[in-house]
Design a protein around this motif. Structure first.
Motif, mmCIF file in Angstrom:
data_model
loop_
_atom_site.group_PDB
_atom_site.id
_atom_site.type_symbol
_atom_site.label_atom_id
_atom_site.label_comp_id
_atom_site.label_asym_id
_atom_site.label_seq_id
_atom_site.Cartn_x
_atom_site.Cartn_y
_atom_site.Cartn_z
ATOM 1 N N ASP A 16 -111.881 27.010 10.112
ATOM 2 C CA ASP A 16 -111.833 28.162 9.599
ATOM 3 C C ASP A 16 -110.448 28.908 9.345
ATOM 4 O O ASP A 16 -109.581 28.360 10.027
ATOM 5 C CB ASP A 16 -112.684 29.090 10.657
ATOM 6 C CG ASP A 16 -113.187 30.455 10.355
ATOM 7 O OD1 ASP A 16 -113.406 30.626 9.130
ATOM 8 O OD2 ASP A 16 -113.369 31.302 11.145
ATOM 9 N N GLY A 17 -110.490 29.887 8.354
ATOM 10 C CA GLY A 17 -109.586 30.586 8.250
ATOM 11 C C GLY A 17 -108.952 30.402 6.821
ATOM 12 O O GLY A 17 -107.710 31.121 6.629
ATOM 13 N N ARG A 20 -108.325 34.022 4.950
ATOM 14 C CA ARG A 20 -107.116 34.736 5.369
ATOM 15 C C ARG A 20 -105.761 34.274 5.134
ATOM 16 O O ARG A 20 -104.892 34.887 4.610
ATOM 17 C CB ARG A 20 -107.548 35.048 6.876
ATOM 18 C CG ARG A 20 -108.468 36.130 7.098
ATOM 19 C CD ARG A 20 -108.757 36.058 8.646
ATOM 20 N NE ARG A 20 -109.544 34.734 8.996
ATOM 21 C CZ ARG A 20 -110.144 34.314 9.982
ATOM 22 N NH1 ARG A 20 -109.523 35.043 11.161
ATOM 23 N NH2 ARG A 20 -110.767 33.266 10.081
ATOM 24 N N ARG A 67 -121.557 34.421 0.584
ATOM 25 C CA ARG A 67 -120.666 34.758 0.047
ATOM 26 C C ARG A 67 -120.867 35.160 -1.534
ATOM 27 O O ARG A 67 -121.827 34.470 -2.130
ATOM 28 C CB ARG A 67 -119.503 33.691 0.152
ATOM 29 C CG ARG A 67 -119.299 33.464 1.656
ATOM 30 C CD ARG A 67 -118.236 32.405 2.039
ATOM 31 N NE ARG A 67 -117.847 32.487 3.405
ATOM 32 C CZ ARG A 67 -116.866 32.185 4.157
ATOM 33 N NH1 ARG A 67 -115.962 31.372 3.298
ATOM 34 N NH2 ARG A 67 -116.760 31.913 5.262
HETATM 35 MG MG MG Z 1 -114.276 32.193 8.102
#
Ligand code: MG
Ligand code: IPE
Ligand code: IPE
Length: 242
Positions: A16-17, A20, A67
């Motif tokens: 995850d990430g 960002r 999404r």
């Molecule tokens: Mg995420």
């Protein structure tokens, strides 16, 4: 390489990430996903180097369809590219690739690509890499319940025969040991519907590092963290005879 003991036999990762990571650099989220696929290559290498036999990664959840269409398309394109480009390299390294999740939702070329990748790498035995795509833990459990219900209806099974062993057999990855260590990058401390059944006694390691920045050193740190844990499985562990 400094030895670590005990090592997990099966590592699971919530990668995850990516979004960002990209946003922080003023780049589109798709750049984060691309960099994320590089991080996966590095993680596979690190796991291979340690001789850990099972790795399961969360690449696309059953909720990720919510999404924006363009991001979903970019993810699937990247996935398709990996199926053609990265599979050769994984095959050369002795990695067996398997997919878990509901693949019926994907288009034909993607489904064919997944089947080809599985067939091509079926005989490899250095590392089994399970890639979770359109995977949801609840969907996995629901599917198992449905399959057992069908068997009962067809008279192959009596409801009293359904126990944890039989139930577990209907789930994805029932042929391999459950994860010993779960790593989640990106700072969130939740499972996000990953492997709900299989993580019952898994050690959890949360890292604030965004997935594209996750390196071999971070893998080592997670493995060391695992080695420091005392697993008790509801028993008394070390203090057993106190
Ligand atoms: Mg995420
Ligand atoms: C993980 O990164 C990859 C997928 C879920 C496909 P994210 O895309 O969730 O990145 P963040 O969490 O928004 O930063
Ligand atoms: C989990 O990450 C799914 C994958 C890494 C593929 P998400 O970014 O989808 O999880 P939430 O939305 O933060 O719970």
């Amino acid at each position: 390489m400094i030895p670590i003991s005990p090592l997990p036999q099966h590592v699971a990762i919530v990668m995850d990430g990516n979004g960002r990571w990209a946003q922080r650099q003023g780049k589109p989220r798709s750049e984060g996903h691309r960099a994320g696929s590089e991080a996966l290559r590095r993680a596979v290498e690190a796991i291979l180097e340690r001789g850990i036999p099972y790795l399961t990664v969360y690449a696309f959840s059953s909720e990720n369809w919510s999404r924006p269409t363009v991001e979903v398309k970019q993810l699937l394109d990247l996935f398709m590219k990996a199926l053609t480009k990265d599979i050769r390299e994984l095959d050369e390294h002795g990695v067996q690739v398997c997919f878990i999740g509901d693949r019926e939702a994907f288009n034909r070329p993607l489904r064919d690509g997944m089947r080809r990748a599985e067939r091509r790498t079926a005989g490899n035995n250095k590392l089994r890499l399970n890639v979770a795509v359109n995977y949801g833990g609840r969907a996995d459990l629901t599917r198992a319940a449905r399959q057992l219900a069908t068997k009962v209806k067809q008279g192959e099974l009596h409801p009293d025969q359904i126990d944890q062993v039989l139930f577990g057999r209907e789930l994805f990855m029932s042929d391999i040991p459950e994860p010993d260590l779960l790593i989640r990058t990106g700072g969130e401390k939740r499972l996000s519907n990953f492997l709900l059944w299989q993580l019952a006694y898994t050690e959890l390691h949360f890292s604030d590092v965004l997935w594209p920045d996750f390196s071999a050193e971070h893998v080592t740190a997670a493995l060391k963290d695992f080695a420091s844990r005392e697993r008790r499985f509801g028993g008394l562990g070390q203090v057993q005879n106190a």
